[in-house]
Write an enzyme that holds these catalytic residues in place. Structure first.
Site, PDB file in Angstrom:
ATOM      1  N   ASP A  34      10.174 -17.555   3.419  1.00 40.43           N
ATOM      2  CA  ASP A  34      10.540 -18.311   4.411  1.00 40.43           C
ATOM      3  C   ASP A  34      12.216 -18.473   4.382  1.00 40.43           C
ATOM      4  O   ASP A  34      12.780 -18.341   5.363  1.00 40.43           O
ATOM      5  CB  ASP A  34      10.058 -19.583   4.755  1.00 40.43           C
ATOM      6  CG  ASP A  34       8.590 -19.589   5.128  1.00 40.43           C
ATOM      7  OD1 ASP A  34       8.075 -18.511   5.397  1.00 40.43           O
ATOM      8  OD2 ASP A  34       7.954 -20.545   4.989  1.00 40.43           O
TER       9      ASP A  34
ATOM     10  N   GLU B 145       5.375  -4.227  11.775  1.00 33.47           N
ATOM     11  CA  GLU B 145       4.395  -3.319  11.852  1.00 33.47           C
ATOM     12  C   GLU B 145       3.080  -4.017  11.211  1.00 33.47           C
ATOM     13  O   GLU B 145       3.198  -4.224   9.756  1.00 33.47           O
ATOM     14  CB  GLU B 145       4.833  -1.932  11.106  1.00 33.47           C
ATOM     15  CG  GLU B 145       5.530  -1.272  11.750  1.00 33.47           C
ATOM     16  CD  GLU B 145       5.250  -0.568  13.150  1.00 33.47           C
ATOM     17  OE1 GLU B 145       3.983  -0.541  13.299  1.00 33.47           O
ATOM     18  OE2 GLU B 145       6.001  -0.037  13.948  1.00 33.47           O
TER      19      GLU B 145
ATOM     20  N   CYS C 272      -3.111   0.747   7.047  1.00 34.33           N
ATOM     21  CA  CYS C 272      -3.254   0.107   8.470  1.00 34.33           C
ATOM     22  C   CYS C 272      -3.709   1.013   9.372  1.00 34.33           C
ATOM     23  O   CYS C 272      -4.209   0.545  10.396  1.00 34.33           O
ATOM     24  CB  CYS C 272      -1.564  -0.377   8.950  1.00 34.33           C
ATOM     25  SG  CYS C 272      -0.506   1.149   8.791  1.00 34.33           S
ATOM     26  N   THR C 273      -3.620   2.274   9.295  1.00 35.24           N
ATOM     27  CA  THR C 273      -4.048   3.243  10.436  1.00 35.24           C
ATOM     28  C   THR C 273      -5.388   4.067   9.958  1.00 35.24           C
ATOM     29  O   THR C 273      -5.775   4.671  10.782  1.00 35.24           O
ATOM     30  CB  THR C 273      -2.879   4.409  10.254  1.00 35.24           C
ATOM     31  OG1 THR C 273      -2.717   5.050   9.134  1.00 35.24           O
ATOM     32  CG2 THR C 273      -1.550   4.127  10.989  1.00 35.24           C
TER      33      THR C 273
ATOM     34  N   THR D 252       5.100  -7.930  -3.883  1.00 25.45           N
ATOM     35  CA  THR D 252       5.213  -8.064  -5.519  1.00 25.45           C
ATOM     36  C   THR D 252       4.311  -7.349  -6.275  1.00 25.45           C
ATOM     37  O   THR D 252       4.652  -6.591  -7.152  1.00 25.45           O
ATOM     38  CB  THR D 252       4.696  -9.816  -5.801  1.00 25.45           C
ATOM     39  OG1 THR D 252       5.567 -10.528  -4.909  1.00 25.45           O
ATOM     40  CG2 THR D 252       4.628 -10.255  -7.091  1.00 25.45           C
TER      41      THR D 252
ATOM     42  N   LYS E 272      13.055  -6.748   0.021  1.00 21.83           N
ATOM     43  CA  LYS E 272      12.093  -7.426  -0.738  1.00 21.83           C
ATOM     44  C   LYS E 272      10.727  -6.819  -0.619  1.00 21.83           C
ATOM     45  O   LYS E 272      10.251  -6.712   0.195  1.00 21.83           O
ATOM     46  CB  LYS E 272      12.117  -8.950   0.002  1.00 21.83           C
ATOM     47  CG  LYS E 272      10.526  -9.630  -0.102  1.00 21.83           C
ATOM     48  CD  LYS E 272      10.131 -10.455  -1.352  1.00 21.83           C
ATOM     49  CE  LYS E 272       8.910 -10.846  -1.254  1.00 21.83           C
ATOM     50  NZ  LYS E 272       7.861 -10.211  -1.855  1.00 21.83           N
TER      51      LYS E 272
ATOM     52  N   ASN F 216       0.831  -1.200   0.048  1.00 21.51           N
ATOM     53  CA  ASN F 216       0.099   0.054   0.060  1.00 21.51           C
ATOM     54  C   ASN F 216       0.823   1.292   0.060  1.00 21.51           C
ATOM     55  O   ASN F 216       0.328   2.456  -0.410  1.00 21.51           O
ATOM     56  CB  ASN F 216      -1.110  -0.157   0.972  1.00 21.51           C
ATOM     57  CG  ASN F 216      -0.461  -0.274   2.564  1.00 21.51           C
ATOM     58  OD1 ASN F 216       0.700  -0.420   2.516  1.00 21.51           O
ATOM     59  ND2 ASN F 216      -1.089   0.298   3.582  1.00 21.51           N
ATOM     60  N   TYR F 217       2.200   1.228   0.489  1.00 18.92           N
ATOM     61  CA  TYR F 217       3.074   2.274   0.465  1.00 18.92           C
ATOM     62  C   TYR F 217       4.282   1.849  -0.114  1.00 18.92           C
ATOM     63  O   TYR F 217       5.099   1.623   0.450  1.00 18.92           O
ATOM     64  CB  TYR F 217       3.308   2.976   1.646  1.00 18.92           C
ATOM     65  CG  TYR F 217       2.151   4.006   2.466  1.00 18.92           C
ATOM     66  CD1 TYR F 217       2.099   5.427   2.053  1.00 18.92           C
ATOM     67  CD2 TYR F 217       1.127   3.401   2.673  1.00 18.92           C
ATOM     68  CE1 TYR F 217       1.062   6.016   2.560  1.00 18.92           C
ATOM     69  CE2 TYR F 217      -0.179   4.192   3.115  1.00 18.92           C
ATOM     70  CZ  TYR F 217       0.013   5.555   3.212  1.00 18.92           C
ATOM     71  OH  TYR F 217      -0.869   6.251   3.871  1.00 18.92           O
TER      72      TYR F 217
HETATM   73  N1  NDP Z   1       1.101  -1.407  10.632  1.00 17.52           N
HETATM   74  C1  NDP Z   1       1.617  -0.947   9.715  1.00 17.52           C
HETATM   75  O1  NDP Z   1       2.513  -0.215   9.370  1.00 17.52           O
HETATM   76  C2  NDP Z   1       1.126  -1.490   8.376  1.00 17.52           C
HETATM   77  C3  NDP Z   1       0.490  -2.634   8.133  1.00 17.52           C
HETATM   78  N2  NDP Z   1      -0.017  -3.134   7.145  1.00 17.52           N
HETATM   79  C4  NDP Z   1      -0.717  -4.421   6.903  1.00 17.52           C
HETATM   80  O2  NDP Z   1      -0.493  -5.000   5.691  1.00 17.52           O
HETATM   81  C5  NDP Z   1      -1.546  -5.734   5.269  1.00 17.52           C
HETATM   82  C6  NDP Z   1      -1.721  -5.597   3.837  1.00 17.52           C
HETATM   83  O3  NDP Z   1      -0.606  -5.381   3.123  1.00 17.52           O
HETATM   84  P1  NDP Z   1       0.124  -6.637   2.169  1.00 17.52           P
HETATM   85  O4  NDP Z   1       0.950  -6.503   1.334  1.00 17.52           O
HETATM   86  O5  NDP Z   1      -1.302  -7.162   1.703  1.00 17.52           O
HETATM   87  O6  NDP Z   1       0.654  -7.723   3.261  1.00 17.52           O
HETATM   88  P2  NDP Z   1       1.186  -9.215   3.065  1.00 17.52           P
HETATM   89  O7  NDP Z   1       1.439  -9.632   4.671  1.00 17.52           O
HETATM   90  O8  NDP Z   1       0.326 -10.115   2.380  1.00 17.52           O
HETATM   91  O9  NDP Z   1       2.364  -8.765   2.383  1.00 17.52           O
HETATM   92  C7  NDP Z   1       3.631  -7.895   3.243  1.00 17.52           C
HETATM   93  C8  NDP Z   1       5.032  -8.485   2.673  1.00 17.52           C
HETATM   94  O10 NDP Z   1       5.366  -9.777   3.083  1.00 17.52           O
HETATM   95  C9  NDP Z   1       5.912 -10.679   2.111  1.00 17.52           C
HETATM   96  N3  NDP Z   1       5.595 -11.943   2.533  1.00 17.52           N
HETATM   97  C10 NDP Z   1       4.330 -12.869   2.075  1.00 17.52           C
HETATM   98  N4  NDP Z   1       4.756 -14.196   2.709  1.00 17.52           N
HETATM   99  C11 NDP Z   1       5.902 -13.948   3.373  1.00 17.52           C
HETATM  100  C12 NDP Z   1       6.784 -14.736   4.041  1.00 17.52           C
HETATM  101  N5  NDP Z   1       6.303 -16.083   4.375  1.00 17.52           N
HETATM  102  N6  NDP Z   1       7.715 -14.541   4.439  1.00 17.52           N
HETATM  103  C13 NDP Z   1       8.368 -13.216   4.344  1.00 17.52           C
HETATM  104  N7  NDP Z   1       7.631 -12.317   3.790  1.00 17.52           N
HETATM  105  C14 NDP Z   1       6.557 -12.620   2.979  1.00 17.52           C
HETATM  106  C15 NDP Z   1       4.791 -10.135   0.967  1.00 17.52           C
HETATM  107  O11 NDP Z   1       5.299 -10.559  -0.351  1.00 17.52           O
HETATM  108  P3  NDP Z   1       4.472 -10.858  -1.656  1.00 17.52           P
HETATM  109  O12 NDP Z   1       3.739  -9.507  -1.808  1.00 17.52           O
HETATM  110  O13 NDP Z   1       5.276 -11.414  -2.601  1.00 17.52           O
HETATM  111  O14 NDP Z   1       3.482 -11.837  -1.134  1.00 17.52           O
HETATM  112  C16 NDP Z   1       5.094  -8.595   0.965  1.00 17.52           C
HETATM  113  O15 NDP Z   1       6.391  -8.243   0.777  1.00 17.52           O
HETATM  114  C17 NDP Z   1      -2.596  -5.234   6.085  1.00 17.52           C
HETATM  115  O16 NDP Z   1      -3.021  -6.320   6.921  1.00 17.52           O
HETATM  116  C18 NDP Z   1      -2.149  -3.965   6.825  1.00 17.52           C
HETATM  117  O17 NDP Z   1      -2.880  -3.586   7.993  1.00 17.52           O
HETATM  118  C19 NDP Z   1       0.144  -2.325   5.955  1.00 17.52           C
HETATM  119  C20 NDP Z   1       0.759  -1.031   5.988  1.00 17.52           C
HETATM  120  C21 NDP Z   1       1.228  -0.656   7.187  1.00 17.52           C
HETATM  121  O1  3PG Z   2       0.894   1.587   5.660  1.00 18.50           O
HETATM  122  C1  3PG Z   2       0.098   2.383   6.242  1.00 18.50           C
HETATM  123  O2  3PG Z   2      -1.293   2.063   6.295  1.00 18.50           O
HETATM  124  C2  3PG Z   2       0.839   3.278   6.607  1.00 18.50           C
HETATM  125  O3  3PG Z   2       1.888   3.152   7.613  1.00 18.50           O
HETATM  126  C3  3PG Z   2      -0.151   4.453   7.195  1.00 18.50           C
HETATM  127  O4  3PG Z   2       0.430   5.707   6.764  1.00 18.50           O
HETATM  128  P1  3PG Z   2      -0.384   6.887   7.019  1.00 18.50           P
HETATM  129  O5  3PG Z   2      -1.108   6.916   8.331  1.00 18.50           O
HETATM  130  O6  3PG Z   2       0.649   8.006   6.841  1.00 18.50           O
HETATM  131  O7  3PG Z   2      -1.210   6.957   5.759  1.00 18.50           O
END
Ligand code: NDP
Ligand code: 3PG
Length: 478
Positions: free
Chosen positions: A219, A254, A288-289, A184, A181, A158-159
């Site tokens: 992994d 996070e 996420c926020t 994707t 990494k 998302n970012y």
């Molecule tokens: N707290 C925070 O700061 C934030 C949290 N998020 C959370 O992220 C989620 C959405 O993002 P999303 O990209 O869909 O999250 P994912 O957990 O699906 O993917 C995040 C990253 O992890 C990688 N990944 C997947 N499987 C593995 C593994 N087994 N080992 C290591 N890395 C792996 C993904 O690669 P690939 O894409 O290749 O699968 C990607 O690079 C939401 O739940 C959101 O709340 C998002 C932004 C900020």
């Molecule tokens: O990935 C997220 O959702 C961000 O960490 C949130 O960032 P923002 O609150 O600055 O939009």
């Protein structure tokens, strides 16, 4: 760039195609088009990425920090030169509206610069032995900050630029090497960001870029003995799994959130409604926020819900190319999931105040009232444009419902009474409480932290410098 929009990975200063001969096709979230393809790297290539980073790290750490900071300043400049191009790519790849996509690049350059400045001023400490009972003034500790080695940075979709650079910049300025990494869906944006770093003079191997599905190479990366620290942003399930794979290395996670807005009896409802709608629906709730539920007292609920509906109805819905506020979600699977949460709530008699309309991956902003705690949407993270309103009897109930969540990222408290603000903030089991404002990560030098299933460790520029270094203590006995 290779032919046919097939993007290479960066290994030891060279842009390369994978010997696996496999690529991953990335489809735009909002039009039926392939945005490009990235390399599905083999394990041998992942090994070389980690070993190459390890080789580059020592020489890099030996440089004066002001020289390391120069690379970051140059990187920020290169990114700024390419705001339009990278903004376009972010838009096409993850469907963020064009204005916000460009803002993401500008904000990233600002983070990198601020990190360089903080990095230059980041120091260890000095201690004298006589502060401890029986200790002597003649015993002194000089505490230096040392890099950890090779930092594995894994970012979400998302970012794709900002959250990646927020990991890479502090790692580099403190003398670490990086294996990056990207998600994707987001990898092309990540590649473009790394191109800017490469153009800025990145030493060979200091950052190696690994592409491939997390489910295939994740992994292998996270359990690799060559990795010295992992910094991850993504879903809670992925983060939990990752923390079991990694052994004996620091891990910063996070993860997901279910940030509530608590609207107290004396709240300024206009302010609350403005902030809640902006917080819940920006980038279609794919933050996420994002505010992901609202708690309001029964006697104020009708008024607040009317105000929310009025604002939600004004949100523009459509293509990111037209800068719409509400845009198609990242993929069909996510859209199905969010629709499933809405359907469950509707089946259990929630009121649809607005929305619940779907066109492909485009979900119209949806406001649900009379949501109750037996509904999934009261607890699960949607990552989409749906806002549940939960009517409660008391402030205590708001606090209990906040704390019963498995998540603990942020919460917003709306009140005009500063004493209530602090009293309630102290009772909430979350990383950050926003008083009279929407939940959000920035400004980026503030600590950013999730508790419970929302994370482990802290990010934010200064805190990341701490996390990516260790103390090295030299004791002098005069
Ligand atoms: N707290 C925070 O700061 C934030 C949290 N998020 C959370 O992220 C989620 C959405 O993002 P999303 O990209 O869909 O999250 P994912 O957990 O699906 O993917 C995040 C990253 O992890 C990688 N990944 C997947 N499987 C593995 C593994 N087994 N080992 C290591 N890395 C792996 C993904 O690669 P690939 O894409 O290749 O699968 C990607 O690079 C939401 O739940 C959101 O709340 C998002 C932004 C900020
Ligand atoms: O990935 C997220 O959702 C961000 O960490 C949130 O960032 P923002 O609150 O600055 O939009």
């Amino acid at each position: 760039m290779l032919s046919m929009n097939t993007y290479p990975y960066l290994l030891n200063g060279q842009w390369q195609e994978s010997s696996s001969n496999e690529t991953i096709e990335l489809v735009s979230p909002y039009k039926d088009e392939v945005v490009g393809r990235v390399q599905a790297m083999s394990r041998d290539e992942v090994d070389e990425a980690i070993h190459g980073a390890k080789r580059a790290q020592q020489e890099w750490a030996a440089l004066p920090v002001n020289k390391r900071a120069e690379l970051l300043y140059a990187w920020a400049e290169k990114l700024e030169e390419r705001v339009d191009e990278i903004g376009q790519i972010i838009m096409q790849e993850v469907g963020k509206n064009l204005n916000d996509a460009k803002k993401e690049v500008v904000r990233t350059a600002e983070i990198i610069r601020y990190t360089a400045e903080e990095g230059i001023r980041f120091n260890g400490g000095f201690m004298q032995g006589d502060s401890f009972p029986g200790g002597s003034k003649n015993k002194m500790a000089i505490i230096k900050k040392e890099a950890l080695g090779v930092v594995l940075a894994i970012s979400p979709f998302n970012y794709p630029v900002n959250l990646a650079a927020a990991k890479i910049a502090p790692a580099l300025v403190t003398g670490n090497a990086v294996v990056f990494k990207p998600a994707t869906q987001g990898a092309i944006s990540g590649i473009k960001m790394v191109e800017a770093l490469h153009d800025a003079g990145l030493p060979k191997g200091l950052l190696n870029l690994v592409t491939g599905r997390g489910s295939v190479i994740g992994d292998y990366l996270t359990s690799h003995p060559g990795i010295d620290m992992i910094t991850f942003t993504g879903g809670t399930g992925t983060g939990q799994h990752l923390s079991q794979q990694a052994s004996m290395v620091p891990v910063v996670l996070e993860l997901g959130g279910k940030d509530p807005a608590l609207v107290l009896e004396d709240a300024d409802l206009t302010l609350a409604a403005d902030q809640i709608v902006s917080g819940a629906f920006s980038y279609s709730g794919q933050r996420c926020t994002a505010i992901k539920r609202v708690f309001v007292l029964e006697n104020q609920a009708d008024e607040l819900v009317d105000m929310l509906r009025e604002r939600v109805a004004k949100l523009s819905v459509g293509s990111p190319e037209e800068n719409s506020f509400i845009v198609p979600l990242v993929d069909a699977k996510t859209t199905d999931y969010v629709q499933g949460l809405i359907d469950d709530a509707v089946n259990k008699k929630a009121t649809v105040v607005y929305g619940n309309k779907r066109e492909g991956n485009l979900l119209h902003p949806t406001l649900l009232d009379h949501v109750t705690t037996d509904m999934r949407v009261a607890w699960e993270e949607p990552f989409g444009p749906v806002l549940p309103v939960i009517r409660v009897k008391s402030l205590d109930e708001m606090i209990t419902l906040t704390n019963e969540s498995e998540f603990g990222l942020q919460a917003s408290v709306f009140t005009q009474n500063v004493n209530s603000a602090f009293t309630v903030a102290d009772k909430l089991e979350v990383g950050t409480v926003q008083v009279n404002g929407r939940t959000e990560r920035g400004p980026d030098h503030f600590p950013f932290i999730g508790v419970k299933q929302s994370g482990l460790g802290v990010q934010g520029i200064g805190r990341s410098l701490e996390t990516m270094t260790r103390d090295k203590v030299t004791v002098i006995n005069l």
